[in-house]
Design a protein around this motif. Structure first.
Motif, PDB file in Angstrom:
ATOM      1  N   THR A 240       0.833  -1.197   0.000  1.00 43.77           N
ATOM      2  CA  THR A 240       0.000   0.000   0.000  1.00 43.77           C
ATOM      3  C   THR A 240       0.867   1.247   0.000  1.00 43.77           C
ATOM      4  O   THR A 240       0.594   2.203  -0.726  1.00 43.77           O
ATOM      5  CB  THR A 240      -0.941   0.000   1.225  1.00 43.77           C
ATOM      6  OG1 THR A 240      -1.732  -1.189   1.179  1.00 43.77           O
ATOM      7  CG2 THR A 240      -1.827   1.212   1.235  1.00 43.77           C
ATOM      8  N   ARG A 241       1.935   1.262   0.779  1.00 43.39           N
ATOM      9  CA  ARG A 241       2.855   2.415   0.784  1.00 43.39           C
ATOM     10  C   ARG A 241       3.479   2.604  -0.581  1.00 43.39           C
ATOM     11  O   ARG A 241       3.575   3.719  -1.078  1.00 43.39           O
ATOM     12  CB  ARG A 241       3.942   2.226   1.837  1.00 43.39           C
ATOM     13  CG  ARG A 241       3.480   2.454   3.242  1.00 43.39           C
ATOM     14  CD  ARG A 241       4.651   2.355   4.209  1.00 43.39           C
ATOM     15  NE  ARG A 241       4.167   2.397   5.563  1.00 43.39           N
ATOM     16  CZ  ARG A 241       4.788   1.855   6.584  1.00 43.39           C
ATOM     17  NH1 ARG A 241       5.930   1.219   6.400  1.00 43.39           N
ATOM     18  NH2 ARG A 241       4.296   1.931   7.786  1.00 43.39           N
ATOM     19  N   GLN A 242       3.943   1.504  -1.201  1.00 48.54           N
ATOM     20  CA  GLN A 242       4.558   1.599  -2.522  1.00 48.54           C
ATOM     21  C   GLN A 242       3.538   2.068  -3.547  1.00 48.54           C
ATOM     22  O   GLN A 242       3.866   2.844  -4.439  1.00 48.54           O
ATOM     23  CB  GLN A 242       5.134   0.242  -2.945  1.00 48.54           C
ATOM     24  CG  GLN A 242       6.351  -0.157  -2.168  1.00 48.54           C
ATOM     25  CD  GLN A 242       6.779  -1.590  -2.458  1.00 48.54           C
ATOM     26  OE1 GLN A 242       6.024  -2.378  -3.005  1.00 48.54           O
ATOM     27  NE2 GLN A 242       8.004  -1.921  -2.076  1.00 48.54           N
ATOM     28  N   ASP A 243       2.309   1.611  -3.440  1.00 49.37           N
ATOM     29  CA  ASP A 243       1.267   1.989  -4.379  1.00 49.37           C
ATOM     30  C   ASP A 243       0.943   3.479  -4.280  1.00 49.37           C
ATOM     31  O   ASP A 243       0.582   4.103  -5.266  1.00 49.37           O
ATOM     32  CB  ASP A 243       0.011   1.157  -4.116  1.00 49.37           C
ATOM     33  CG  ASP A 243      -0.977   1.251  -5.248  1.00 49.37           C
ATOM     34  OD1 ASP A 243      -0.550   1.153  -6.413  1.00 49.37           O
ATOM     35  OD2 ASP A 243      -2.176   1.430  -4.968  1.00 49.37           O
ATOM     36  N   ARG A 244       1.099   4.045  -3.114  1.00 48.58           N
ATOM     37  CA  ARG A 244       0.818   5.474  -2.901  1.00 48.58           C
ATOM     38  C   ARG A 244       2.036   6.362  -3.128  1.00 48.58           C
ATOM     39  O   ARG A 244       1.904   7.568  -3.182  1.00 48.58           O
ATOM     40  CB  ARG A 244       0.317   5.688  -1.475  1.00 48.58           C
ATOM     41  CG  ARG A 244      -1.024   5.094  -1.220  1.00 48.58           C
ATOM     42  CD  ARG A 244      -1.466   5.410   0.170  1.00 48.58           C
ATOM     43  NE  ARG A 244      -2.666   4.655   0.507  1.00 48.58           N
ATOM     44  CZ  ARG A 244      -3.090   4.470   1.735  1.00 48.58           C
ATOM     45  NH1 ARG A 244      -2.430   4.973   2.742  1.00 48.58           N
ATOM     46  NH2 ARG A 244      -4.176   3.777   1.950  1.00 48.58           N
ATOM     47  N   ASP A 245       3.202   5.776  -3.264  1.00 50.98           N
ATOM     48  CA  ASP A 245       4.434   6.547  -3.371  1.00 50.98           C
ATOM     49  C   ASP A 245       4.545   7.201  -4.746  1.00 50.98           C
ATOM     50  O   ASP A 245       4.811   6.546  -5.737  1.00 50.98           O
ATOM     51  CB  ASP A 245       5.650   5.645  -3.122  1.00 50.98           C
ATOM     52  CG  ASP A 245       6.959   6.413  -3.102  1.00 50.98           C
ATOM     53  OD1 ASP A 245       6.942   7.657  -3.201  1.00 50.98           O
ATOM     54  OD2 ASP A 245       8.015   5.762  -2.995  1.00 50.98           O
TER      55      ASP A 245
ATOM     56  N   ILE B 250      14.565  10.422 -17.744  1.00 48.01           N
ATOM     57  CA  ILE B 250      13.198  10.854 -17.448  1.00 48.01           C
ATOM     58  C   ILE B 250      12.897  10.561 -15.976  1.00 48.01           C
ATOM     59  O   ILE B 250      13.445   9.625 -15.401  1.00 48.01           O
ATOM     60  CB  ILE B 250      12.182  10.140 -18.373  1.00 48.01           C
ATOM     61  CG1 ILE B 250      10.788  10.763 -18.250  1.00 48.01           C
ATOM     62  CG2 ILE B 250      12.152   8.644 -18.107  1.00 48.01           C
ATOM     63  CD1 ILE B 250       9.807  10.265 -19.304  1.00 48.01           C
ATOM     64  N   GLN B 251      12.046  11.365 -15.386  1.00 45.96           N
ATOM     65  CA  GLN B 251      11.565  11.092 -14.033  1.00 45.96           C
ATOM     66  C   GLN B 251      10.143  10.543 -14.143  1.00 45.96           C
ATOM     67  O   GLN B 251       9.371  10.971 -15.001  1.00 45.96           O
ATOM     68  CB  GLN B 251      11.545  12.365 -13.193  1.00 45.96           C
ATOM     69  CG  GLN B 251      12.913  12.898 -12.865  1.00 45.96           C
ATOM     70  CD  GLN B 251      12.829  14.130 -11.983  1.00 45.96           C
ATOM     71  OE1 GLN B 251      11.827  14.380 -11.318  1.00 45.96           O
ATOM     72  NE2 GLN B 251      13.891  14.905 -11.975  1.00 45.96           N
ATOM     73  N   HIS B 252       9.829   9.603 -13.257  1.00 44.58           N
ATOM     74  CA  HIS B 252       8.478   9.039 -13.208  1.00 44.58           C
ATOM     75  C   HIS B 252       8.118   8.796 -11.751  1.00 44.58           C
ATOM     76  O   HIS B 252       8.998   8.653 -10.895  1.00 44.58           O
ATOM     77  CB  HIS B 252       8.395   7.738 -14.015  1.00 44.58           C
ATOM     78  CG  HIS B 252       9.239   6.634 -13.456  1.00 44.58           C
ATOM     79  ND1 HIS B 252       8.778   5.758 -12.509  1.00 44.58           N
ATOM     80  CD2 HIS B 252      10.522   6.278 -13.698  1.00 44.58           C
ATOM     81  CE1 HIS B 252       9.732   4.906 -12.195  1.00 44.58           C
ATOM     82  NE2 HIS B 252      10.811   5.201 -12.904  1.00 44.58           N
ATOM     83  N   PRO B 253       6.824   8.754 -11.420  1.00 42.82           N
ATOM     84  CA  PRO B 253       6.430   8.455 -10.046  1.00 42.82           C
ATOM     85  C   PRO B 253       6.856   7.036  -9.661  1.00 42.82           C
ATOM     86  O   PRO B 253       6.820   6.120 -10.490  1.00 42.82           O
ATOM     87  CB  PRO B 253       4.903   8.571 -10.076  1.00 42.82           C
ATOM     88  CG  PRO B 253       4.601   9.413 -11.269  1.00 42.82           C
ATOM     89  CD  PRO B 253       5.680   9.098 -12.261  1.00 42.82           C
ATOM     90  N   ALA B 254       7.250   6.867  -8.423  1.00 45.58           N
ATOM     91  CA  ALA B 254       7.726   5.561  -7.945  1.00 45.58           C
ATOM     92  C   ALA B 254       6.660   4.478  -8.076  1.00 45.58           C
ATOM     93  O   ALA B 254       6.992   3.306  -8.226  1.00 45.58           O
ATOM     94  CB  ALA B 254       8.192   5.675  -6.494  1.00 45.58           C
TER      95      ALA B 254
END
Length: 196
Positions: free
Chosen positions: A38-43, A56-60
């Motif tokens: 859940t933490r990784q999914d929200r990161d 490129i940068q992308h959300p974790a």
């Protein structure tokens, strides 16, 4: 009570606490794993993806997929994605781009089209397709989608971009799309020094 029955009761009395401990440890591990997922999914913190030809940068919490030669890289979350096709070259053949657009046009029922002249800091050719996506037609609510297709050549690097998202999820994913578009930087090719 016979001796065998007594041993069996003693065995159960010893095993039951071990069973309870095992169950408690197993469930605790499972709960910890779900909390971490859940933490990784929200990161949504930015992560840098470094490639030989671009950065490129992308959300974790976006998944990254690559082909074997790392020319096709996809960043995805749910039904939304950005796919980059990056390779060395000097031209993006218009005929190839037109057939790419035609293939993607077929996933819609009568898409609306508008031109796209840039992606991030890069100028090139592109198109935006919007409409009812055929994959979502049979659902109780027809869902519209957008595909942005773009191609350019910059300093010996050919860049193809395919951005696809469901319109009803745009508000949620817009920060991620903006992060990736704004952070995309092609890496100029290093040419060997000419002998003197």
């Amino acid at each position: 009570m016979d001796k065998l029955g007594l041993y069996f009761i003693l065995f159960l009395a010893l095993c039951y606490p071990l069973f309870l401990i095992y169950t408690l440890v197993t469930r605790t591990r499972s709960l910890i794993g779900k909390v971490q997922e859940t933490r990784q999914d929200r990161d949504t913190s930015p992560v840098v993806y470094q490639h030989r030809l671009f950065k490129i940068q992308h959300p974790a919490n976006w998944k990254v997929s690559e082909d074997e030669v790392k020319e096709n890289i996809q960043f995805s979350r749910g039904g939304n994605s950005i796919k980059l096709n990056v390779f060395e070259g000097n031209l993006v053949p218009e005929a190839a781009f037109d057939s790419f657009v035609e293939i993607n046009r077929e996933v819609f029922n009568e898409p609306r089209e508008s031109p796209l002249y840039s992606y991030g800091p890069y100028q090139g050719m592109g198109v935006v397709l919007q409409g009812i996506h055929k994959n979502f037609q049979s659902q109780s609510k027809e869902r519209t989608a957008t595909l942005k297709l773009f191609a350019c050549t910059q300093e010996g690097i050919c860049l193809g971009v395919r951005v696809g998202y469901l319109n009803d999820e745009l508000e949620e994913i817009q920060p991620a799309l903006t992060l990736m578009e704004d952070s995309l930087k092609l890496t100029p090719l290093q040419t060997p020094n000419a002998p003197s």
